[in-house]
Scaffold this active site. Structure first.
Site, PDB file in Angstrom:
ATOM      1  N   ARG A 264       0.830  -1.201   0.000  1.00 52.43           N
ATOM      2  CA  ARG A 264       0.000   0.000   0.000  1.00 52.43           C
ATOM      3  C   ARG A 264       0.861   1.245   0.000  1.00 52.43           C
ATOM      4  NH1 ARG A 264      -5.045  -1.832   3.879  1.00 52.43           N
ATOM      5  NH2 ARG A 264      -5.397  -3.761   2.723  1.00 52.43           N
ATOM      6  N   ARG A 279       1.946   0.723  10.321  1.00 54.16           N
ATOM      7  CA  ARG A 279       1.552   1.181   8.990  1.00 54.16           C
ATOM      8  C   ARG A 279       2.751   1.121   8.050  1.00 54.16           C
ATOM      9  NH1 ARG A 279      -3.165   3.828   7.977  1.00 54.16           N
ATOM     10  NH2 ARG A 279      -3.419   4.000  10.223  1.00 54.16           N
ATOM     11  N   GLU A 351      -6.934  -1.449  15.114  1.00 51.35           N
ATOM     12  CA  GLU A 351      -7.488  -2.346  14.100  1.00 51.35           C
ATOM     13  C   GLU A 351      -6.504  -3.434  13.706  1.00 51.35           C
ATOM     14  OE1 GLU A 351      -8.694  -0.342  10.503  1.00 51.35           O
ATOM     15  OE2 GLU A 351      -8.689  -2.223   9.382  1.00 51.35           O
ATOM     16  N   SER A 354     -10.598  -6.375   9.428  1.00 47.38           N
ATOM     17  CA  SER A 354     -11.777  -5.659   8.963  1.00 47.38           C
ATOM     18  C   SER A 354     -12.588  -6.635   8.135  1.00 47.38           C
ATOM     19  CB  SER A 354     -11.320  -4.467   8.118  1.00 47.38           C
ATOM     20  OG  SER A 354     -12.383  -3.595   7.881  1.00 47.38           O
ATOM     21  N   ARG A 392       0.543  -6.868  12.350  1.00 47.85           N
ATOM     22  CA  ARG A 392      -0.101  -6.308  13.538  1.00 47.85           C
ATOM     23  C   ARG A 392      -0.313  -7.371  14.612  1.00 47.85           C
ATOM     24  NH1 ARG A 392      -4.272  -1.524  11.400  1.00 47.85           N
ATOM     25  NH2 ARG A 392      -2.642  -0.379  10.288  1.00 47.85           N
TER      26      ARG A 392
END
Length: 427
Positions: A264, A279, A351, A354, A392
């Site tokens: 990303r 991130r 988070e 999802s 994560r």
RNA sequence: GGAGAGAUGGCCGAGUGGUCGAAGGCACUCCCCUGCUAAGGGAGCAUGCGGUCAAAAACUGCAUCGAGGGUUCGAAUCCCUCUCUCUCCGCCA
């Protein structure tokens, strides 16, 4: 993509529901284009019908040995008109298409209306955050303290937002993916898949990343071929397993899982989570995808969410389940649950997964259908969820299972995957 | 990288300029027949988009034979470009 019919017949209702998610729909522009489309399309098709009829007549006349010159002249005239009409039509249609492709999905009625993450609703909380007799460190201090996490080296290799893991910590990362895949394939009925990490623009359009979110993707240009994109999630290749296909109803639901890296570009996120693994431009994820009958997609969403939760439970990680409000959902989703894992280093829930139902939004873009009872093709519903983000999860394990001396206790469930290592400590 | 072959409906497969949205077969649906999970007979059966319509059904128009362009009054069929698949050679993990 929404059903055009819905826009034509219930425009006001659709516009209001889109407002809930901050999407301002240009009603005026759409209505004008739609009116033009109808008129031009009808005219074009009428001309085509005339041309077809004439050509047929010419064929028959010639077969009988008659003179067809006047018919052919007439046909020339029509063709000239048709040319103009077709150009107008295709221009209108591509404008409408562009609008249609950029409209987000309509939220489900059970989704709370809200502007931002603050209005998300906590559905349940599982596990108790541990009490520490010392001040817990964050994963960067822990990883670097162990000499197993090296952001400096990563920045030399590639720049910011990359990471290098070493030794037993790299192994822990690998162990996590094996562990997750085993749960989903052996206990939850998913078929494991190995998929391309580079995909075409068409494929990304199918799941909704294109045309609107190109800036978030890494694009690979090629000299003599169309560009390819690095996948931002395995949702893209997995969901596109049914791109342009008609599945037998008996084969539904399809449950697919894959472990892939995700890439990303995260344009616009600069300044957020600059420290650590949270991130990154590249991270690994075990993804869950379901292709289901429309009647069962909301049951499937609950199940899929539970499948992801199982991973956190086995890893003894406290978490909560959040129902996202209208303003915080991704464009393709009608309803989304986020799993947020407790991070003592940040003293916050973050988070880690999802899980979304996209109903027919992606299916319509992909032309993914099944043959229903009436033997007619009908769009499937698609769901996806992280099961879960590997990087994560690694962060969560470091922070939650840390000891005062900076070592990390490996959770029971993971130990079989660690070749006997029960504790990570500095060597 | 070099040489060759190919791409047609859910599947197989025919079709080299007009009446072809496409023969035939398989699969599927319905009906009939039959002393039994078989066989036979008949009918139906592509997708997308549009129009009539509140909607469905039905009817009707347009498009679609790998993709895009071209020739032609008319293209699955002829020409060009591209993509993909297969076979052989080379290279490579």
């Amino acid at each position: 993509m929404l059903d055009v019919q819905l826009l034509r017949n219930e425009l006001d209702d659709v516009v209001n529901r889109l407002k809930q998610r901050h999407y301002v729909f240009d009603v005026e522009r759409f209505s004008v284009l739609e009116k033009e489309r109808k008129q031009v399309q009808m005219a074009t098709q009428e001309l085509q019908a005339q041309r077809n009829a004439l050509s047929k007549d010419i064929g028959q006349a010639k077969a009988k040995g008659l003179d067809a010159t006047s018919l052919m002249e007439k046909s020339h005239t029509i063709n000239a008109e048709l040319e103009t009409a077709q150009q107008a039509l295709s221009s209108i249609q591509s404008q409408l298409e562009e609008i249609l492709l950029s409209i987000p999905n309509l939220p489900h009625s059970s989704v709370p209306v809200g502007d931002s993450a603050d209005q998300n609703v906590e559905v349940r909380r599982v596990g108790q955050p541990r009490e520490y007799s010392f001040t817990p460190k964050d994963h960067v201090d822990l990883g670097e303290g162990l000499m197993m996490m090296d952001f400096n080296r990563a920045s030399i290799l590639s720049g910011a937002r990359f990471s290098v893991l070493k030794g037993p910590l790299a192994r822990l990362h690998r162990a996590l993916t094996q562990f997750m895949l085993d749960i989903h394939t052996q206990e939850h009925g998913y078929q494991e898949a190995y998929v391309p990490y580079l995909v075409s623009a068409t494929t990304l359009k199918g799941t909704g990343q294109l045309p609107k979110f190109e800036a978030d993707l890494f694009k690979v240009l090629r000299e003599d071929a169309d560009p390819l994109y690095l996948i931002p999630t395995a949702e893209v290749p997995l969901t596109n397993f049914v791109q342009d296909t008609i599945v037998e109803e008996a084969h539904l639901p399809l449950r697919l899982t894959a472990h892939t890296p995700c890439f990303r570009s995260e344009a616009g996120s600069y300044g957020r989570d600059v420290r650590g693994l949270i991130r990154q431009h590249q991270f690994d994820k075990v993804e869950l995808v379901q292709i289901v009958h429309p009647d069962t997609s909301y049951t499937a969403l609950e199940e899929l969410t539970r499948h992801a939760e199982t991973v956190l439970q086995r890893l003894e990680l406290p978490y909560r389940v959040m129902l996202l409000c209208t303003g915080d959902m991704g464009a393709g989703a009608t309803k989304t649950y986020d799993l947020e894992v407790w991070l003592p280093g940040q003293n916050a829930y973050r988070e880690i997964s999802s899980c979304s139902n996209c109903e027919a939004y992606q299916a319509r873009r992909m032309q993914a259908r099944f043959r229903n009872q009436k033997n007619k093709p009908e769009l499937v519903h698609t769901l996806n969820g992280s099961g879960v983000a590997v990087g994560r999860a690694l962060v969560a394990i470091l922070e939650n299972h840390q000891n005062e001396d900076g070592s990390i206790t490996i959770p029971q469930a993971l130990q079989p995957y660690m070749g006997g290592i029960k504790v990570l400590k500095r060597s």
